[in-house]
Design a protein around this motif. Structure first.
Motif, PDB file in Angstrom:
ATOM      1  N   ALA A 122      -1.612   0.220 -10.230  1.00 45.99           N
ATOM      2  CA  ALA A 122      -3.137  -0.417 -10.518  1.00 45.99           C
ATOM      3  C   ALA A 122      -3.297   0.302 -11.623  1.00 45.99           C
ATOM      4  CB  ALA A 122      -2.745  -0.388  -9.108  1.00 45.99           C
ATOM      5  N   PRO A 123      -4.619  -0.047 -12.018  1.00 46.87           N
ATOM      6  CA  PRO A 123      -5.459   1.256 -12.552  1.00 46.87           C
ATOM      7  C   PRO A 123      -6.522   1.545 -11.426  1.00 46.87           C
ATOM      8  CG  PRO A 123      -6.258  -0.970 -12.706  1.00 46.87           C
ATOM      9  CD  PRO A 123      -5.154  -0.816 -11.945  1.00 46.87           C
ATOM     10  N   ALA A 124      -6.131   1.648 -10.333  1.00 51.39           N
ATOM     11  CA  ALA A 124      -6.879   2.053  -9.092  1.00 51.39           C
ATOM     12  C   ALA A 124      -6.768   1.626  -7.413  1.00 51.39           C
ATOM     13  CB  ALA A 124      -8.860   1.273  -9.349  1.00 51.39           C
ATOM     14  N   ILE A 125      -7.063   2.222  -6.848  1.00 52.01           N
ATOM     15  CA  ILE A 125      -6.661   1.474  -5.467  1.00 52.01           C
ATOM     16  C   ILE A 125      -7.521   1.521  -4.734  1.00 52.01           C
ATOM     17  CG2 ILE A 125      -5.604   2.808  -2.751  1.00 52.01           C
ATOM     18  CD1 ILE A 125      -4.379   5.653  -4.948  1.00 52.01           C
ATOM     19  N   GLU A 126      -7.496  -0.150  -4.717  1.00 56.76           N
ATOM     20  CA  GLU A 126      -8.300  -0.981  -4.126  1.00 56.76           C
ATOM     21  C   GLU A 126      -8.134  -1.254  -2.905  1.00 56.76           C
ATOM     22  OE1 GLU A 126     -11.173  -2.460  -6.251  1.00 56.76           O
ATOM     23  OE2 GLU A 126      -9.865  -1.658  -8.218  1.00 56.76           O
ATOM     24  N   PRO A 127      -9.408  -0.854  -1.815  1.00 51.89           N
ATOM     25  CA  PRO A 127      -9.437  -1.257  -0.732  1.00 51.89           C
ATOM     26  C   PRO A 127      -9.302  -2.549  -0.177  1.00 51.89           C
ATOM     27  CG  PRO A 127     -11.590  -1.784  -1.344  1.00 51.89           C
ATOM     28  CD  PRO A 127     -10.795  -0.596  -2.698  1.00 51.89           C
ATOM     29  N   ARG A 172      -6.588  -0.184   6.917  1.00 51.26           N
ATOM     30  CA  ARG A 172      -5.352   0.382   5.701  1.00 51.26           C
ATOM     31  C   ARG A 172      -6.325   1.169   5.031  1.00 51.26           C
ATOM     32  NH1 ARG A 172      -1.232  -1.222   3.998  1.00 51.26           N
ATOM     33  NH2 ARG A 172      -0.677  -2.687   5.552  1.00 51.26           N
ATOM     34  N   SER A 173      -7.340   0.704   4.628  1.00 51.30           N
ATOM     35  CA  SER A 173      -8.477   1.515   3.310  1.00 51.30           C
ATOM     36  C   SER A 173      -9.128   3.227   3.964  1.00 51.30           C
ATOM     37  CB  SER A 173      -9.644   0.880   3.537  1.00 51.30           C
ATOM     38  OG  SER A 173     -10.644   0.431   4.283  1.00 51.30           O
ATOM     39  N   ALA A 174      -8.500   3.147   4.858  1.00 50.08           N
ATOM     40  CA  ALA A 174      -9.405   4.088   5.653  1.00 50.08           C
ATOM     41  C   ALA A 174      -7.767   5.262   5.904  1.00 50.08           C
ATOM     42  CB  ALA A 174      -9.986   4.108   7.109  1.00 50.08           C
ATOM     43  N   LEU A 175      -6.566   4.705   6.007  1.00 46.74           N
ATOM     44  CA  LEU A 175      -5.341   5.185   6.070  1.00 46.74           C
ATOM     45  C   LEU A 175      -5.190   6.210   4.729  1.00 46.74           C
ATOM     46  CD1 LEU A 175      -3.406   7.077   7.230  1.00 46.74           C
ATOM     47  CD2 LEU A 175      -1.985   4.407   7.330  1.00 46.74           C
ATOM     48  N   MET A 176      -5.666   5.594   3.713  1.00 50.97           N
ATOM     49  CA  MET A 176      -5.671   5.493   2.617  1.00 50.97           C
ATOM     50  C   MET A 176      -6.553   6.331   2.151  1.00 50.97           C
ATOM     51  SD  MET A 176      -3.081   3.245   1.145  1.00 50.97           S
ATOM     52  CE  MET A 176      -3.291   3.310  -0.220  1.00 50.97           C
ATOM     53  N   GLU A 177      -8.042   6.568   2.290  1.00 54.28           N
ATOM     54  CA  GLU A 177      -9.039   8.097   1.825  1.00 54.28           C
ATOM     55  C   GLU A 177      -7.975   8.872   2.444  1.00 54.28           C
ATOM     56  OE1 GLU A 177     -12.213   7.206   3.389  1.00 54.28           O
ATOM     57  OE2 GLU A 177     -12.525   4.702   1.701  1.00 54.28           O
ATOM     58  N   VAL A 178      -7.465   8.692   4.118  1.00 51.04           N
ATOM     59  CA  VAL A 178      -6.829  10.716   4.648  1.00 51.04           C
ATOM     60  C   VAL A 178      -6.333  10.780   3.594  1.00 51.04           C
ATOM     61  CG1 VAL A 178      -5.629  11.137   6.140  1.00 51.04           C
ATOM     62  CG2 VAL A 178      -7.396   9.690   6.681  1.00 51.04           C
ATOM     63  N   LEU A 179      -5.004   9.438   3.351  1.00 53.03           N
ATOM     64  CA  LEU A 179      -3.827  10.243   2.550  1.00 53.03           C
ATOM     65  C   LEU A 179      -4.225  10.231   0.920  1.00 53.03           C
ATOM     66  CD1 LEU A 179      -1.135   7.254   3.358  1.00 53.03           C
ATOM     67  CD2 LEU A 179      -1.602   9.354   4.117  1.00 53.03           C
ATOM     68  N   THR A 180      -5.194   9.539   0.543  1.00 52.44           N
ATOM     69  CA  THR A 180      -5.552  10.088  -0.996  1.00 52.44           C
ATOM     70  C   THR A 180      -5.885  11.557  -1.005  1.00 52.44           C
ATOM     71  OG1 THR A 180      -7.308   8.613  -0.859  1.00 52.44           O
ATOM     72  CG2 THR A 180      -5.364   8.025  -2.526  1.00 52.44           C
ATOM     73  N   GLY A 181      -6.743  12.235  -0.476  1.00 53.91           N
ATOM     74  CA  GLY A 181      -7.698  13.205  -0.046  1.00 53.91           C
ATOM     75  C   GLY A 181      -6.499  14.283   0.783  1.00 53.91           C
TER      76      GLY A 181
END
Length: 386
Positions: A33-38, A103-112
């Protein structure tokens, strides 16, 4: 320095990349994907996955973004409890409970936590050679790695490269809706309500949001009209707060997708220099809430075993456990699909009787799943939570 290529930037891929980097690997994550969408949905992170995240120093960040309180369990469509427990009971047994978050909050934790430079977006993989660790992108770039991690989901191209004769995912017989709804003045707790072939789940999240999900038995690929109206038609007569939550839902925010799983387990989770994690390895129905949790477990165990060059050890540690959880999740799915009135009555009576005979049955029944512990070496590298 050993090099790893992770294919897919979902929960399993990002967690694998973090775990490997913390053990000294040079990691590149390729995401189509071109971006990680929430994604507008919630996610349960159970005690087993929280302990895995603790080994990466991320457990408390996840707990801080999560919410769970009050009674937790299964109800009938009329609101009568069939079986229930409390977060405190689970925490007393497993030293942790289940937390629910965006789910988007967990993804933010992981990408950070992954840090800069490792994630490459818009990098679709065309081919993988499991034995040599060669990965070729659709743009023609070739990357050779000491370890390739296939975290590319239920339709995994990496899985097909490892096991070309495997039949792949099949339809589970149910379609699923998901939505985030403002809570407002509603009193909500973590519940799942079962009817005749239908399920409706409610989970309050941090802030003023409620995650709701539902399933029903439908032919694969069924085309419906207004998804919220379909939910109201199916569940509008169920107990509160289900009708109120559906009335408050934004029709544009309702997501529906058919549920698929790997009915035939894989013979292994590795071949050559390549390993599979998450849905690529063991896509399961969502009925135990363990899909993401098992992906997190995979990541920590893979990093632990791959450091010693032991991918056979990864399969040995993960195959039997995930197969059992896949079977249990599918058994629950089959139970929720029952429609015949006598069978539904017998199912509900069995749940209610079991809860009355053993009030802690709901918690005890999850011992094998939630009682998991990370590898000792991974645990010893992190201070234990007080």
């Amino acid at each position: 320095m050993a090099e790893a290529v992770v294919i897919g930037a979902g929960i399993g891929g990002l967690t694998s990349a973090i775990a490997l980097r913390q053990r000294g690997w040079e990691v590149t994550v390729l995401e189509r994907a071109p971006a990680i969408e929430p994604v507008g949905s919630g996610l349960a992170i159970a005690a087993n996955a929280l302990k895995a995240l603790d080994t990466l120093g991320l457990g408390d960040r996840v707990r801080a973004l999560s919410r769970i309180q009050g009674q937790v369990g299964i109800k009938r469509a009329d609101g009568r409890w069939l079986t229930h427990t409390t977060p405190e009971t689970a925490a007393g047994r497993y030293d942790d409970s289940v937390v629910v978050m965006l789910r988007s909050a967990l993804m933010e934790v992981l990408t950070g936590a992954l840090g800069p430079g490792a994630l490459r977006l818009g990098a679709a993989v065309a081919d993988v050679d499991p034995e040599t660790g060669m990965v070729r992108t659709e743009a023609g770039e070739e990357l050779r790695a000491d370890l390739v991690v296939g975290a590319d989901g239920i339709r995994s191209r990496t899985r097909r490269a490892l096991f070309p004769g495997h039949p792949g995912p099949v339809y589970a017989g149910v379609t699923a809706w998901r939505c985030l709804v403002p809570r407002g003045d509603l009193e909500v707790s973590v519940t799942e309500s079962w009817g005749r072939g239908r399920v409706f789940g409610v989970s309050p999240l941090a802030g003023d949001l409620v995650y709701v999900y539902a399933t029903d038995v439908l032919p694969e690929g069924a085309v419906l009209g207004d998804e919220r109206e379909e939910l109201i038609r199916r569940f509008g007569g169920w107990h509160e707060p289900i009708p109120a939550l559906l009335r408050a839902a934004d029709p544009a925010a309702v997501i529906r997708s058919d549920v698929h799983h790997l009915a035939e387990p894989l013979p292994a989770y590795h071949r050559g220099r390549t390993a599979l994690v998450g849905d690529a390895a063991h896509a399961m129905t969502p009925n135990l809430g363990q899909g993401a949790c098992q992906a997190v477990e995979d990541a920590v165990v893979l990093a632990h075993t791959a450091g010693a060059g032991d991918l056979a050890g990864y399969t040995a540690a993960r195959l039997a456990r995930t197969r059992r959880i896949m079977r249990r999740s599918w058994a629950v799915c089959r139970a929720t699909k029952l429609r015949a009135p006598l069978l539904v009555a017998a199912r509900d009576a069995a749940l209610a009787f079991g809860a009355k005979a053993r009030p802690d049955l709901l918690v005890r029944s999850m011992d094998e799943v939630l009682g998991w512990r990370p590898p000792e070496e991974a645990v010893s590298s992190r201070p234990r939570r007080p």
